[in-house]
Scaffold this motif. Structure first.
Motif, PDB file in Angstrom:
ATOM      1  N   GLU A  40       0.809  -1.222   0.000  1.00  0.00           N
ATOM      2  CA  GLU A  40       0.000   0.000   0.000  1.00  0.00           C
ATOM      3  C   GLU A  40       0.843   1.274   0.000  1.00  0.00           C
ATOM      4  O   GLU A  40       0.336   2.362   0.304  1.00  0.00           O
ATOM      5  N   ALA A  41       2.107   1.136  -0.334  1.00  0.00           N
ATOM      6  CA  ALA A  41       2.946   2.343  -0.472  1.00  0.00           C
ATOM      7  C   ALA A  41       2.350   3.231  -1.558  1.00  0.00           C
ATOM      8  O   ALA A  41       1.730   2.751  -2.509  1.00  0.00           O
ATOM      9  N   ARG A  42       2.530   4.539  -1.406  1.00  0.00           N
ATOM     10  CA  ARG A  42       1.944   5.477  -2.364  1.00  0.00           C
ATOM     11  C   ARG A  42       2.990   6.453  -2.887  1.00  0.00           C
ATOM     12  O   ARG A  42       3.956   6.766  -2.202  1.00  0.00           O
ATOM     13  N   ASP A  43       2.737   6.941  -4.092  1.00  0.00           N
ATOM     14  CA  ASP A  43       3.631   7.941  -4.662  1.00  0.00           C
ATOM     15  C   ASP A  43       3.190   9.338  -4.205  1.00  0.00           C
ATOM     16  O   ASP A  43       2.315   9.475  -3.342  1.00  0.00           O
ATOM     17  N   ALA A  44       3.779  10.357  -4.780  1.00  0.00           N
ATOM     18  CA  ALA A  44       3.504  11.731  -4.337  1.00  0.00           C
ATOM     19  C   ALA A  44       2.047  12.143  -4.560  1.00  0.00           C
ATOM     20  O   ALA A  44       1.545  13.050  -3.890  1.00  0.00           O
ATOM     21  N   GLN A  45       1.370  11.463  -5.490  1.00  0.00           N
ATOM     22  CA  GLN A  45      -0.052  11.757  -5.745  1.00  0.00           C
ATOM     23  C   GLN A  45      -0.982  10.817  -4.972  1.00  0.00           C
ATOM     24  O   GLN A  45      -2.190  10.814  -5.200  1.00  0.00           O
ATOM     25  N   GLY A  46      -0.391  10.025  -4.079  1.00  0.00           N
ATOM     26  CA  GLY A  46      -1.196   9.105  -3.284  1.00  0.00           C
ATOM     27  C   GLY A  46      -1.622   7.852  -4.030  1.00  0.00           C
ATOM     28  O   GLY A  46      -2.510   7.119  -3.581  1.00  0.00           O
ATOM     29  N   ARG A  47      -0.977   7.563  -5.154  1.00  0.00           N
ATOM     30  CA  ARG A  47      -1.355   6.401  -5.971  1.00  0.00           C
ATOM     31  C   ARG A  47      -0.609   5.159  -5.503  1.00  0.00           C
ATOM     32  O   ARG A  47       0.618   5.181  -5.365  1.00  0.00           O
ATOM     33  N   ALA A  49       0.591   1.046  -5.929  1.00  0.00           N
ATOM     34  CA  ALA A  49       1.119   0.254  -7.050  1.00  0.00           C
ATOM     35  C   ALA A  49      -0.023  -0.319  -7.885  1.00  0.00           C
ATOM     36  O   ALA A  49       0.031  -0.328  -9.121  1.00  0.00           O
ATOM     37  N   LEU A  50      -1.077  -0.780  -7.218  1.00  0.00           N
ATOM     38  CA  LEU A  50      -2.217  -1.335  -7.956  1.00  0.00           C
ATOM     39  C   LEU A  50      -2.893  -0.270  -8.801  1.00  0.00           C
ATOM     40  O   LEU A  50      -3.256  -0.523  -9.960  1.00  0.00           O
ATOM     41  N   LEU A  51      -3.053   0.910  -8.266  1.00  0.00           N
ATOM     42  CA  LEU A  51      -3.670   1.990  -9.047  1.00  0.00           C
ATOM     43  C   LEU A  51      -2.828   2.314 -10.272  1.00  0.00           C
ATOM     44  O   LEU A  51      -3.360   2.521 -11.376  1.00  0.00           O
ATOM     45  N   ARG A  52      -1.517   2.319 -10.111  1.00  0.00           N
ATOM     46  CA  ARG A  52      -0.651   2.617 -11.251  1.00  0.00           C
ATOM     47  C   ARG A  52      -0.712   1.498 -12.291  1.00  0.00           C
ATOM     48  O   ARG A  52      -0.652   1.760 -13.500  1.00  0.00           O
ATOM     49  N   ALA A  53      -0.855   0.264 -11.847  1.00  0.00           N
ATOM     50  CA  ALA A  53      -0.999  -0.854 -12.789  1.00  0.00           C
ATOM     51  C   ALA A  53      -2.312  -0.749 -13.556  1.00  0.00           C
ATOM     52  O   ALA A  53      -2.364  -0.993 -14.769  1.00  0.00           O
ATOM     53  N   VAL A  54      -3.377  -0.359 -12.857  1.00  0.00           N
ATOM     54  CA  VAL A  54      -4.679  -0.165 -13.510  1.00  0.00           C
ATOM     55  C   VAL A  54      -4.579   0.932 -14.556  1.00  0.00           C
ATOM     56  O   VAL A  54      -5.068   0.792 -15.687  1.00  0.00           O
ATOM     57  N   ALA A  55      -3.932   2.032 -14.202  1.00  0.00           N
ATOM     58  CA  ALA A  55      -3.826   3.174 -15.113  1.00  0.00           C
ATOM     59  C   ALA A  55      -3.182   2.781 -16.439  1.00  0.00           C
ATOM     60  O   ALA A  55      -3.584   3.264 -17.499  1.00  0.00           O
ATOM     61  N   GLU A  56      -2.191   1.893 -16.376  1.00  0.00           N
ATOM     62  CA  GLU A  56      -1.460   1.491 -17.580  1.00  0.00           C
ATOM     63  C   GLU A  56      -1.969   0.180 -18.183  1.00  0.00           C
ATOM     64  O   GLU A  56      -1.395  -0.339 -19.137  1.00  0.00           O
ATOM     65  N   ASN A  57      -3.031  -0.370 -17.583  1.00  0.00           N
ATOM     66  CA  ASN A  57      -3.646  -1.623 -18.059  1.00  0.00           C
ATOM     67  C   ASN A  57      -2.675  -2.805 -18.044  1.00  0.00           C
ATOM     68  O   ASN A  57      -2.676  -3.643 -18.957  1.00  0.00           O
ATOM     69  N   ALA A  68      -1.721 -10.885  -3.823  1.00  0.00           N
ATOM     70  CA  ALA A  68      -0.822 -10.685  -2.680  1.00  0.00           C
ATOM     71  C   ALA A  68      -1.500  -9.919  -1.544  1.00  0.00           C
ATOM     72  O   ALA A  68      -0.959  -9.842  -0.442  1.00  0.00           O
ATOM     73  N   GLY A  69      -2.669  -9.341  -1.836  1.00  0.00           N
ATOM     74  CA  GLY A  69      -3.399  -8.630  -0.798  1.00  0.00           C
ATOM     75  C   GLY A  69      -3.533  -7.136  -0.987  1.00  0.00           C
ATOM     76  O   GLY A  69      -4.013  -6.434  -0.099  1.00  0.00           O
ATOM     77  N   ALA A  70      -3.127  -6.620  -2.143  1.00  0.00           N
ATOM     78  CA  ALA A  70      -3.283  -5.181  -2.403  1.00  0.00           C
ATOM     79  C   ALA A  70      -4.772  -4.826  -2.439  1.00  0.00           C
ATOM     80  O   ALA A  70      -5.591  -5.579  -2.957  1.00  0.00           O
ATOM     81  N   SER A  71      -5.100  -3.673  -1.886  1.00  0.00           N
ATOM     82  CA  SER A  71      -6.505  -3.275  -1.781  1.00  0.00           C
ATOM     83  C   SER A  71      -7.006  -2.575  -3.042  1.00  0.00           C
ATOM     84  O   SER A  71      -6.326  -1.686  -3.562  1.00  0.00           O
ATOM     85  N   PRO A  72      -8.216  -2.938  -3.510  1.00  0.00           N
ATOM     86  CA  PRO A  72      -8.818  -2.201  -4.618  1.00  0.00           C
ATOM     87  C   PRO A  72      -9.434  -0.878  -4.182  1.00  0.00           C
ATOM     88  O   PRO A  72      -9.981  -0.146  -5.001  1.00  0.00           O
ATOM     89  N   ASN A  73      -9.317  -0.565  -2.868  1.00  0.00           N
ATOM     90  CA  ASN A  73     -10.022   0.586  -2.311  1.00  0.00           C
ATOM     91  C   ASN A  73      -9.113   1.743  -1.880  1.00  0.00           C
ATOM     92  O   ASN A  73      -9.608   2.742  -1.362  1.00  0.00           O
ATOM     93  N   THR A  74      -7.803   1.615  -2.081  1.00  0.00           N
ATOM     94  CA  THR A  74      -6.877   2.656  -1.632  1.00  0.00           C
ATOM     95  C   THR A  74      -7.067   3.912  -2.474  1.00  0.00           C
ATOM     96  O   THR A  74      -6.890   3.888  -3.692  1.00  0.00           O
ATOM     97  N   GLN A  75      -7.408   5.021  -1.813  1.00  0.00           N
ATOM     98  CA  GLN A  75      -7.805   6.230  -2.528  1.00  0.00           C
ATOM     99  C   GLN A  75      -6.643   7.201  -2.674  1.00  0.00           C
ATOM    100  O   GLN A  75      -5.956   7.521  -1.710  1.00  0.00           O
ATOM    101  N   ALA A  76      -6.432   7.653  -3.890  1.00  0.00           N
ATOM    102  CA  ALA A  76      -5.369   8.619  -4.193  1.00  0.00           C
ATOM    103  C   ALA A  76      -5.832  10.035  -3.876  1.00  0.00           C
ATOM    104  O   ALA A  76      -6.994  10.265  -3.516  1.00  0.00           O
ATOM    105  N   ALA A  77      -4.940  10.988  -4.055  1.00  0.00           N
ATOM    106  CA  ALA A  77      -5.255  12.388  -3.749  1.00  0.00           C
ATOM    107  C   ALA A  77      -6.427  12.901  -4.586  1.00  0.00           C
ATOM    108  O   ALA A  77      -7.213  13.730  -4.124  1.00  0.00           O
ATOM    109  N   ASN A  78      -6.551  12.408  -5.818  1.00  0.00           N
ATOM    110  CA  ASN A  78      -7.644  12.864  -6.681  1.00  0.00           C
ATOM    111  C   ASN A  78      -8.920  12.049  -6.490  1.00  0.00           C
ATOM    112  O   ASN A  78      -9.865  12.168  -7.256  1.00  0.00           O
TER     113      ASN A  78
END
Length: 208
Positions: A40-47, A49-57, A68-78
């Motif tokens: 659940e580590a996040r980048d500067a925009q709060g994204r 790893a799973l969110l970034r993978a989704v963004a790039e398909n 591995a247990g990554a959450s589909p619910n982790t909310q980014a800054a936007n």
């Protein structure tokens, strides 16, 4: 190992996982997950790893992270979550992989919408088919005062894909008569825009 060096190692793994997920480096992601990289580590925009993978398909990476247990619910800054973004971008295969992980259907995007509304607006037929298996609210009203059906008509083009998503949500039980804030119904909007095929579908579903 001191606390400082342990934290530095954890931070390095976090950065590496975020970068590998965004780039679609599946083997590296697997190795990092096995080594204990924080999911659940996040980048500067709060994204995450799973969110970034989704963004790039990056489907394989997303599945690895979910398993591995990554959450589909982790909310980014936007206010995006992996689940919400997958709907908006039409990531049908990733949405299907998320279903067993119980995505939180109550989390809203920056427009106050759920995952179904932008998927419908953009005519993501395959994604809508999968989203409808989640128990998502067909008649949710976003901050603009629009349901998924209203967005299909108001922001769609009335073409084949928007016709298909309109039929899907109507067949699933979406209310054809939920009007916008001005009292204009989906059928009235469709007629105003010359979307004859969509108008017929709404009429067939009981729209007035």
């Amino acid at each position: 190992m001191s606390f400082t060096s342990a934290q530095a190692q954890s931070d390095a793994k976090s950065d590496a996982l975020l970068a590998a997920a965004a780039a679609g480096r599946a083997e590296e992601v697997t190795q990092l997950v096995r080594s204990g990289a924080p999911l659940e580590a996040r980048d500067a925009q709060g994204r995450s790893a799973l969110l970034r993978a989704v963004a790039e398909n990056h489907v394989g990476v997303a599945k690895t992270l979910l398993e591995a247990g990554a959450s589909p619910n982790t909310q980014a800054a936007n206010r995006d979550t992996p689940w919400l973004l997958a709907g908006a971008l039409g990531r049908a295969e990733i949405i299907a992989a998320m279903l067993p992980h119980r995505p939180d259907l109550s989390i809203r995007n920056r427009f106050g919408g759920n995952a179904l509304i932008p998927a419908c607006e953009r005519g993501h037929v395959e994604a809508v088919q999968v989203l409808l298996r989640s128990g998502i609210d067909l008649d949710h009203v976003n901050d603009l005062g629009w349901t998924c059906l209203l967005e299909i008509v108001i922001l769609g083009d009335g073409g084949p894909r928007h016709q298909q998503v309109a039929k899907l949500v109507l067949d699933a039980g979406a209310d054809p008569n939920l009007a916008d804030r001005n009292g204009v119904t989906p059928l009235a909007h469709a007629r105003q825009r010359g979307q004859q095929a969509v108008a017929r579908l709404i009429e067939q579903a009981g729209g007035r």
